[in-house]
Design an enzyme around this catalytic site. Structure first.
Site, PDB file in Angstrom:
ATOM      1  N   SER A   7      -0.743 -13.783  -0.222  1.00 28.33           N
ATOM      2  CA  SER A   7      -2.042 -13.265  -0.651  1.00 28.33           C
ATOM      3  C   SER A   7      -2.878 -14.407  -1.206  1.00 28.33           C
ATOM      4  CB  SER A   7      -1.840 -12.193  -1.732  1.00 28.33           C
ATOM      5  OG  SER A   7      -3.085 -11.872  -2.301  1.00 28.33           O
ATOM      6  N   HIS A  32      -2.767 -12.255   3.611  1.00 28.55           N
ATOM      7  CA  HIS A  32      -3.318 -11.068   2.949  1.00 28.55           C
ATOM      8  C   HIS A  32      -4.612 -11.441   2.223  1.00 28.55           C
ATOM      9  CE1 HIS A  32      -2.786  -7.038   1.139  1.00 28.55           C
ATOM     10  NE2 HIS A  32      -3.193  -7.567  -0.002  1.00 28.55           N
ATOM     11  N   ASP A  34      -7.527  -9.946  -0.200  1.00 24.59           N
ATOM     12  CA  ASP A  34      -7.887  -8.856  -1.106  1.00 24.59           C
ATOM     13  C   ASP A  34      -9.393  -8.793  -1.287  1.00 24.59           C
ATOM     14  OD1 ASP A  34      -5.333  -7.766  -1.954  1.00 24.59           O
ATOM     15  OD2 ASP A  34      -4.984  -9.708  -2.889  1.00 24.59           O
ATOM     16  N   MET A  36     -12.330  -6.980  -3.220  1.00 26.39           N
ATOM     17  CA  MET A  36     -12.580  -6.135  -4.407  1.00 26.39           C
ATOM     18  C   MET A  36     -14.078  -6.073  -4.675  1.00 26.39           C
ATOM     19  SD  MET A  36      -9.613  -7.534  -6.956  1.00 26.39           S
ATOM     20  CE  MET A  36      -7.935  -7.816  -6.368  1.00 26.39           C
ATOM     21  N   HIS A  65      -7.108  -6.038   2.715  1.00 26.95           N
ATOM     22  CA  HIS A  65      -6.819  -4.923   1.813  1.00 26.95           C
ATOM     23  C   HIS A  65      -8.132  -4.596   1.094  1.00 26.95           C
ATOM     24  CE1 HIS A  65      -4.543  -3.724  -2.150  1.00 26.95           C
ATOM     25  NE2 HIS A  65      -5.212  -2.720  -1.632  1.00 26.95           N
ATOM     26  N   MET A  67     -10.152  -2.969  -1.457  1.00 26.48           N
ATOM     27  CA  MET A  67     -10.166  -2.251  -2.737  1.00 26.48           C
ATOM     28  C   MET A  67     -11.622  -2.023  -3.090  1.00 26.48           C
ATOM     29  SD  MET A  67      -7.150  -4.416  -4.529  1.00 26.48           S
ATOM     30  CE  MET A  67      -7.284  -5.686  -3.298  1.00 26.48           C
ATOM     31  N   MET A 136       1.189   0.271  -3.125  1.00 22.04           N
ATOM     32  CA  MET A 136       0.848  -0.620  -4.240  1.00 22.04           C
ATOM     33  C   MET A 136       1.961  -0.543  -5.281  1.00 22.04           C
ATOM     34  SD  MET A 136      -1.829  -2.277  -3.559  1.00 22.04           S
ATOM     35  CE  MET A 136      -1.907  -3.174  -5.128  1.00 22.04           C
ATOM     36  N   ASP A 174       2.835  -4.370  -2.009  1.00 26.56           N
ATOM     37  CA  ASP A 174       1.882  -5.332  -2.577  1.00 26.56           C
ATOM     38  C   ASP A 174       1.900  -5.262  -4.096  1.00 26.56           C
ATOM     39  OD1 ASP A 174      -0.253  -7.014  -3.069  1.00 26.56           O
ATOM     40  OD2 ASP A 174      -1.768  -5.702  -2.174  1.00 26.56           O
TER      41      ASP A 174
HETATM   42  C1  DX5 Z   1      -3.635  -6.825  -6.399  1.00 30.20           C
HETATM   43  C2  DX5 Z   1      -3.690  -7.355  -4.991  1.00 30.20           C
HETATM   44  C3  DX5 Z   1      -2.509  -8.142  -4.583  1.00 30.20           C
HETATM   45  C4  DX5 Z   1      -2.258  -9.399  -5.345  1.00 30.20           C
HETATM   46  C5  DX5 Z   1      -0.769  -9.596  -5.371  1.00 30.20           C
HETATM   47  O1  DX5 Z   1      -4.664  -5.929  -6.588  1.00 30.20           O
HETATM   48  O2  DX5 Z   1      -3.828  -6.290  -4.075  1.00 30.20           O
HETATM   49  O3  DX5 Z   1      -2.550  -8.413  -3.177  1.00 30.20           O
HETATM   50  O4  DX5 Z   1      -2.852 -10.530  -4.762  1.00 30.20           O
HETATM   51  O5  DX5 Z   1      -0.496 -10.620  -6.234  1.00 30.20           O
HETATM   52  P1  DX5 Z   1       0.953 -10.841  -6.866  1.00 30.20           P
HETATM   53  O6  DX5 Z   1       1.880 -11.119  -5.721  1.00 30.20           O
HETATM   54  O7  DX5 Z   1       0.732 -12.015  -7.757  1.00 30.20           O
HETATM   55  O8  DX5 Z   1       1.319  -9.598  -7.601  1.00 30.20           O
HETATM   56 ZN    ZN Z   2      -3.575  -6.692  -1.891  1.00 31.01          ZN
END
Ligand code: DX5
Ligand code: ZN
Length: 224
Positions: A7, A32, A34, A36, A65, A67, A136, A174
Site C-alpha cells: 500500500s 494498493h 488508498d 480518501m 480502494h 474510501m 477491513m 487490509d
Molecule cells: C487504511 C488503508 C490501508 C493502509 C494499510 O485505511 O486502507 O490500505 O494503507 O496500512 P497498514 O498496512 O500500515 O495497516
Molecule cells: Zn486500503
C-alpha cells in the site's frame, strides 16, 4: 494465487518511484492505492494524477480502494486513469449491484469492501457479482493501526461461502498485516494481503515483500 499488495499510503511520496521499484524487485504484482476524500474517512490522500503517473511508470496491477462517499462518480475516472481493480465500500453504496456492474462495464475488476463493523452476511446478494471482497482489518483512514482479530472469522466465513456455493471471488485483507499474523490469515483463506507499514517502513521493502510472501505460502503448504 497469493499476492502481497504493498500500500503506497505508507511509501515515501517524495521518492514514490523508487519505492515502487523496490516492491517490484521483491516480486509484488499488485499495488494498493488508498483514495480518501476527507468525508467517508477523516483523511485525504490522492487523486487521478497519481494513478496516471503510476500507470506510465509500472506494469503492476493498480488496486484502488475507494474510501469515498461518491464512488459512482469517481470510479470511472480512476479506471480511465489506469486502475485495474476498484473496490467500493458496502457502507456508502445505495445501489451496490449497479455500482459493481458499472465498474466491470468500464473494464476493471470490481471489489466490495466491508468495514470492521459490517457483517459478511450483508454481502449475500452481491457476492456472485464481485470479483473480490476486501475485509477491513482496521477502521479505514490511517496506516499503521493494530490488526482487529475478529477479521479472521470474517475471512473464514467468506471462504466457506466460496467453497459451498462455487463462487470465484478473491479475498483481500487490509490493515495491520505483518509477518506475525500473515500465516494465520493465509490459513483462514486470504488471497491478497495489503501491507503498508510492514513493507514500506521496513529497512528493505523488497525483502519485506519476499518474506511476507514466503511466510504466507509456507503456511498454506503445511498439511494439518
Ligand atoms: C487504511 C488503508 C490501508 C493502509 C494499510 O485505511 O486502507 O490500505 O494503507 O496500512 P497498514 O498496512 O500500515 O495497516
Ligand atoms: Zn486500503
Amino acid at each position: 494465487m497469493l499476492q502481497i499488495v504493498p500500500s503506497i499510503f505508507a511509501a515515501d511520496f517524495v521518492r514514490l518511484g523508487e519505492d515502487v521499484r523496490r516492491v517490484e524487485e521483491g516480486g509484488a504484482r499488485m499495488l494498493h492505492i488508498d483514495i480518501m476524500d476527507g468525508h467517508f474517512v477523516p483523511n485525504f490522500t490522492m487523486g487521478t494524477p497519481i494513478t496516471e503517473a503510476l500507470r506510465r511508470f509500472t506494469n503492476l496491477k493498480l488496486d484502488h480502494h475507494l474510501m469515498i462517499d461518491d464512488p459512482d462518480t469517481y470510479a470511472p475516472l480512476f479506471i480511465k486513469a489506469g486502475a485495474d481493480c476498484v473496490s467500493v465500500h458496502y457502507e456508502v453504496c445505495r445501489n451496490l449491484d449497479r455500482t459493481l456492474h458499472m465498474i466491470q462495464d468500464h473494464g476493471a475488476k470490481a471489489g466490495v469492501v466491508i468495514n470492521p463493523h459490517t457483517p459478511v452476511m450483508l454481502l449475500e446478494n452481491v457476492i456472485g457479482i464481485a470479483d473480490y471482497v476486501l475485509v477491513m482489518s482496521v477502521n479505514p483512514g490511517y496506516g499503521g493501526q493494530k490488526f482487529i482479530p475478529n477479521s479472521l472469522s470474517k475471512v473464514r466465513e467468506l471462504r466457506r461461502w466460496r467453497e459451498q456455493r462455487g463462487f470465484r471471488f478473491a479475498i483481500e485483507i487490509d490493515g495491520g498485516v505483518d509477518s506475525g499474523n500473515i500465516a494465520g490469515l493465509a490459513q483462514a483463506g486470504v488471497d491478497w494481503f495489503v501491507a503498508g507499514t510492514s513493507v514500506f517502513q521496513a529497512p528493505n521493502p523488497a525483502e519485506a515483500v519476499r518474506e511476507l510472501h514466503r511466510t504466507a505460502e509456507e503456511a498454506i503448504s503445511v498439511k494439518v
